[in-house]
Motif scaffolding. Sequence first.
Motif, PDB file in Angstrom:
ATOM      1  N   UNK A 185      -1.114   9.223  -4.396  1.00 22.04           N
ATOM      2  CA  UNK A 185      -0.135   7.472  -3.898  1.00 22.04           C
ATOM      3  C   UNK A 185      -1.346   7.882  -2.347  1.00 22.04           C
ATOM      4  N   UNK A 186      -1.544   8.403  -1.996  1.00 23.62           N
ATOM      5  CA  UNK A 186      -1.954   8.196  -0.516  1.00 23.62           C
ATOM      6  C   UNK A 186      -3.255   8.006  -1.240  1.00 23.62           C
ATOM      7  N   UNK A 187      -3.990   8.011  -2.344  1.00 24.41           N
ATOM      8  CA  UNK A 187      -5.759   8.229  -2.372  1.00 24.41           C
ATOM      9  C   UNK A 187      -5.998   6.561  -2.744  1.00 24.41           C
ATOM     10  N   UNK A 188      -4.811   5.767  -3.041  1.00 24.12           N
ATOM     11  CA  UNK A 188      -4.844   4.405  -3.266  1.00 24.12           C
ATOM     12  C   UNK A 188      -3.918   3.502  -2.463  1.00 24.12           C
ATOM     13  N   UNK A 189      -3.155   3.819  -1.398  1.00 25.61           N
ATOM     14  CA  UNK A 189      -2.244   2.971  -0.809  1.00 25.61           C
ATOM     15  C   UNK A 189      -2.343   3.420   0.777  1.00 25.61           C
TER      16      UNK A 189
END
Length: 520
Positions: free
Chosen positions: A444-448
């Motif tokens: 979630x952190x990596x993509x958003x």
Amino acid sequence: MGLNGKPLNLAVSVVATTGFLLFGYDQGVMSGIISAEPFMKYFPETYHNATWQGFVTAIYEIGCFFGAIFILLFGDAIGRRRSMILGAFIMIIGVVIQVSAIKGHAATAQFIIGRTVTGVGNGINTSVIPSYQAECSKSKNRGLLICIEGGVIAFGTLIAYWIDYGCTYGPPDLTWRLPIAFQVVFGVVVLVAPFWLPESPRWLLTKDRNEEAMRVIAALGGRGVEDEETHLQANVIMDSIRASGHKGGNTPFSALFTGGKTQHFRRMLLGASAQLFQQIGGCNAVIYYFPLLFENSINQTHNMSLILGGVNMVVYSIFATVSWFIIERAGRRKLFLIGTIGQCLSMVLVFACLIPGGPGPAKGAAVGLFTYIAFFGATWLPLPWLYPAEVNPIKTRAKANAISTSSNWLFNFTIVMITPVMLDNIGWATYLVFAVINASFFPIIYFFYPETKQRSLEEVDLIFAKGYLEKMSYVRAAKELPLLDNRGIEEMARGYGFVSESENSEKEDDVASKDEGAMA
């Protein structure tokens, strides 16, 4: 206070930091009290009752939740400075209610009410202080200042742990009354000092108090009101206000759920998810119940558990300072990702060592608890307080920050309430659950999560406009957008249609006329 430039910025930061020092102290103060014999005998419902101990500790978070809801409803109307004063006043009232409880006269009920009232005040402060600090800071050091705020939560908890431990050697009542009462020392600073501090210039501009805002911008920048840079900064902020339709300072709740160039809904979710992840990752299962974890899971004596809890808080405080030195170099995304991996692996170590049982493997579990708090202190402790204050636009900042803080306190309550029950019923699997939850954060952190380091609050608006208008991910938009000065921000805002030429001329004429009137 008659201050200007750096001394004024320092005064703002000291008061904001004291507010979070108080927050950290209140977070840790129950850890050494809740399982102490004098406390349990004075409040008999809690006597070796995990459910009651969890409830008395966690009810504070419900109060914090309602404090955040108060800011959600009234924060825009009251303003940042008066909200801080109100929050500190309510916290002090709650402390008085707690320490005046008399045994045998519904003492537990009174203590619970006091904990809840104190929580309301803290919920107000934690909702508004990061916004106040962000709106009064320069882009180059905003991350550092808010990370210092977040970091001193650990120092507050450290102070609480050792005061708790020291009071165990005094009379029975001292065991819990003095640690609870000591909060007033920090509360008085947050209550009194803001009377002499300026209001947020961005909030003043949303209320059309332009003359006042110009004076605050000039004072914070160490410049004159007539200085060109002061006017340029005011113009950039007003561009952002006009683009969001925030003139007049009243934000309807519907604005939180809009998309388009401003992406209010997405930005609210980003800030709220950071606060949510901080809590469900298990931090307060370690902070609140560290002595209980050592007593129940690792079979240490109560005294040794308190000492180890204090040592753990020293580790926590040391690592909480790490982000101060690297936040503007590493950035928010990298620290979020590093912290997630570290917390996940630490929880894996804890549950793996508790499975076989016995004192030998239990020492490995202790190491896991220490590494967890080290990674948490360096990353997930300060970042969720910084990110919502940066990522949300001026129109929805107060309400979106309140929602972020509400999610923090709601799930804080949930974790604090269920942790002793989970430990009683599923033992080592408690830490397996937290390991899996931490692992789920990474994608979630990596993509958003877009990067916001070294960006002004108005540049962050342009990141989301760029992503929306150019149909690219917001993470990529943040990477591709160059660092801009005030003139660059104004030109790009005009290019994205935030401000028309006619509006820009009208705005400049309005500011100029206000200044002429002030000088006259």
